[in-house]
Design an enzyme around this catalytic site. Structure first.
Site, PDB file in Angstrom:
ATOM      1  N   THR A  71       5.842   3.125  -7.877  1.00 27.45           N
ATOM      2  CA  THR A  71       5.088   4.023  -6.783  1.00 27.45           C
ATOM      3  C   THR A  71       5.128   3.908  -5.509  1.00 27.45           C
ATOM      4  OG1 THR A  71       3.412   3.880  -8.883  1.00 27.45           O
ATOM      5  CG2 THR A  71       3.367   5.473  -6.645  1.00 27.45           C
ATOM      6  N   ASN A 147       9.795   7.033 -18.656  1.00 26.77           N
ATOM      7  CA  ASN A 147       8.618   6.628 -19.707  1.00 26.77           C
ATOM      8  C   ASN A 147       8.041   6.584 -21.158  1.00 26.77           C
ATOM      9  OD1 ASN A 147       7.974   7.344 -17.559  1.00 26.77           O
ATOM     10  ND2 ASN A 147       6.114   6.629 -18.094  1.00 26.77           N
ATOM     11  N   GLN A 175      12.148   1.970 -15.270  1.00 26.19           N
ATOM     12  CA  GLN A 175      12.303   1.644 -17.054  1.00 26.19           C
ATOM     13  C   GLN A 175      13.468   1.071 -16.803  1.00 26.19           C
ATOM     14  OE1 GLN A 175       9.552   0.860 -19.191  1.00 26.19           O
ATOM     15  NE2 GLN A 175       8.345   2.372 -17.799  1.00 26.19           N
ATOM     16  N   ALA A 196       8.369  -4.727 -11.070  1.00 24.90           N
ATOM     17  CA  ALA A 196       8.598  -6.239 -11.646  1.00 24.90           C
ATOM     18  C   ALA A 196       8.071  -6.427 -13.473  1.00 24.90           C
ATOM     19  CB  ALA A 196       8.524  -7.561 -10.442  1.00 24.90           C
ATOM     20  N   THR A 233       1.854  -7.863   6.164  1.00 23.23           N
ATOM     21  CA  THR A 233       3.539  -8.967   6.006  1.00 23.23           C
ATOM     22  C   THR A 233       3.595  -9.316   4.473  1.00 23.23           C
ATOM     23  OG1 THR A 233       1.468 -10.331   7.248  1.00 23.23           O
ATOM     24  CG2 THR A 233       2.214 -11.543   6.121  1.00 23.23           C
ATOM     25  N   CYS A 324      -1.004   5.512 -17.667  1.00 26.54           N
ATOM     26  CA  CYS A 324      -1.394   5.791 -16.112  1.00 26.54           C
ATOM     27  C   CYS A 324      -2.375   7.001 -16.197  1.00 26.54           C
ATOM     28  CB  CYS A 324      -0.261   6.038 -15.066  1.00 26.54           C
ATOM     29  SG  CYS A 324       0.916   5.288 -15.151  1.00 26.54           S
TER      30      CYS A 324
END
Ligand code: PLP
Length: 378
Positions: A71, A147, A175, A196, A233, A324
């Site tokens: 996203t 997707n 995908q 990932a 970070t 989603c």
């Protein structure tokens, strides 16, 4: 039996990935921005991961920006193209993931044009060529594989058209990264996105590939991480998990593809044999369809609105579209985008390299029990 057939939503993490992340968390806790030995060690871990991924996709390490997932990578590509690269016009499609769709909808400082799609969700490339005839600086944003219905983009055609017309090209490859051999030079896009958790890695980590010739400004302000473009970070365990999952996925892409495509084709054949009037949304040709996704359009049957629930009761996890969207009452924008018959019940079955034939056989038996016998006549 418990059967997980919702791998387009997310995949279970590979044990090797969990081990690599645990090792990292135990032994490399420094902040990569610190200049002391602990920091340098942590920085080294991040850069090894970046180099590992870059090598697999034929990119330079500096072309990868780690993000919180697909996203953010999609949002970053589009936002930076408009804010930093002078894009005044975006050509996209109505079936993009909301990470792209919502980013370009509404009152914005740029024009949006939607390319026509066929009933299987293929881009009308002649229409795309027409739309590209414009003097305005244009970004084309088209996903590599949908997707929900799995339709694959002819990215070569799109990148050639973009190059010929001086347009930038972004492709949501969430995908397909880790499922096909993707080489950035062959793909010919300026931006590619990766997440990932779609290939047995951790959630909350991904990357944006940005062609090295593009000069972007910071997308997230703060420290100077990710070459000053994306402050914060680094999610070190995520980055290590992403690199390990990407390596594993790419070790034998063809082998995984063969295994999963066989299961998908088998499931299609069995459904056609067992369920009257069944059909499939999207492309059925394996060369034009993502091998991990099968979107089934069932005939009308009593309790059709309970399909996913009834499958869930039998231990079978599938979805009605993208995860989603599962809380949304508006139905699938993808099926609407290809003018599919949405009165009929549908379910998306999505597979991974860990899916077995036994799981498919069990699912087929349960689907048959749920649907056949309760068919609505006429
Ligand atoms: N793009 C596509 C095509 C997806 O399928 C997804 C996830 O469902 C995303 C983007 C969003 O990725 P993430 O969950 O990493 O934010």
């Amino acid at each position: 039996m418990k059967v997980y057939l919702d791998n387009a939503a997310t995949t279970p993490m590979a044990n090797e990935v969990i081990d690599a992340m645990a090792e990292m968390m135990k032994n490399h806790f420094g902040n990569p921005s610190s200049t002391h030995a602990f920091g340098r060690d942590a920085k080294g871990v991040v850069e090894v991961a970046r180099r590992t991924i870059a090598k697999i996709i034929g990119a330079e390490p500096k072309e990868l920006i780690f993000t919180s997932g697909g996203t953010e990578a999609d949002n970053m590509a589009i936002t930076c193209a408009v804010n930093d690269l002078g894009v005044e016009r975006i050509i996209s499609s109505p079936t993009e993931h909301h990470a792209v769709g919502y980013c370009i909808e509404g009152e914005k400082d740029f024009e949006v044009a939607y390319v026509d799609l066929t009933e299987t969700g293929q881009v009308d490339y002649n229409h795309l060529a027409e739309l590209l005839k414009s003097d305005k600086k244009t970004l084309v944003s088209l996903m590599h594989a949908n997707n929900e219905i799995g339709t694959l983009l002819d990215y070569k055609k799109v990148s050639e058209l973009c190059r010929a017309n001086g347009a930038l090209f972004h492709s949501d490859t969430v995908q397909t990264m880790g499922h096909y051999k993707i080489d950035v030079t062959d793909f010919g896009a300026d931006f590619l996105t990766c997440s990932a958790h779609k290939f047995h890695g951790p959630k909350g980590i991904g990357f944006l590939f940005v062609n090295k010739n593009l000069r972007l400004k910071p997308f997230i302000l703060g420290g100077g991480q990710e070459r000053g473009l994306r402050a914060g970070t680094e999610n070190m365990s995520g980055i290590v998990g992403l690199a390990k999952a990407f390596e594993l996925a790419n070790e034998d892409v063809e082998g995984h593809q063969k295994h999963v495509q066989e299961l998908k084709s088998y499931m299609m054949d069995e459904l056609k044999a067992r369920i009257p009037d069944v059909s499939f949304h999207g492309e059925v040709d394996p060369d034009k369809s993502l091998y991990t996704v099968l979107n089934v359009c069932f005939p009308e049957f009593d309790n059709k609105s309970m399909l996913l629930f009834l499958l869930d009761l039998e231990g079978i996890a599938v979805s009605g579209g993208s995860a989603c969207n599962s809380g949304a009452s508006t139905g699938s924008h993808v099926l609407r985008g290809i003018n599919a018959n949405t009165d009929r019940p549908n379910a998306r079955f999505s597979f991974s390299r860990y899916t077995t034939k036994e799981e498919i056989d069990y699912s087929l038996d349960k689907i048959e029990e749920i649907v056949v016998g309760k068919l609505v006549k006429g």
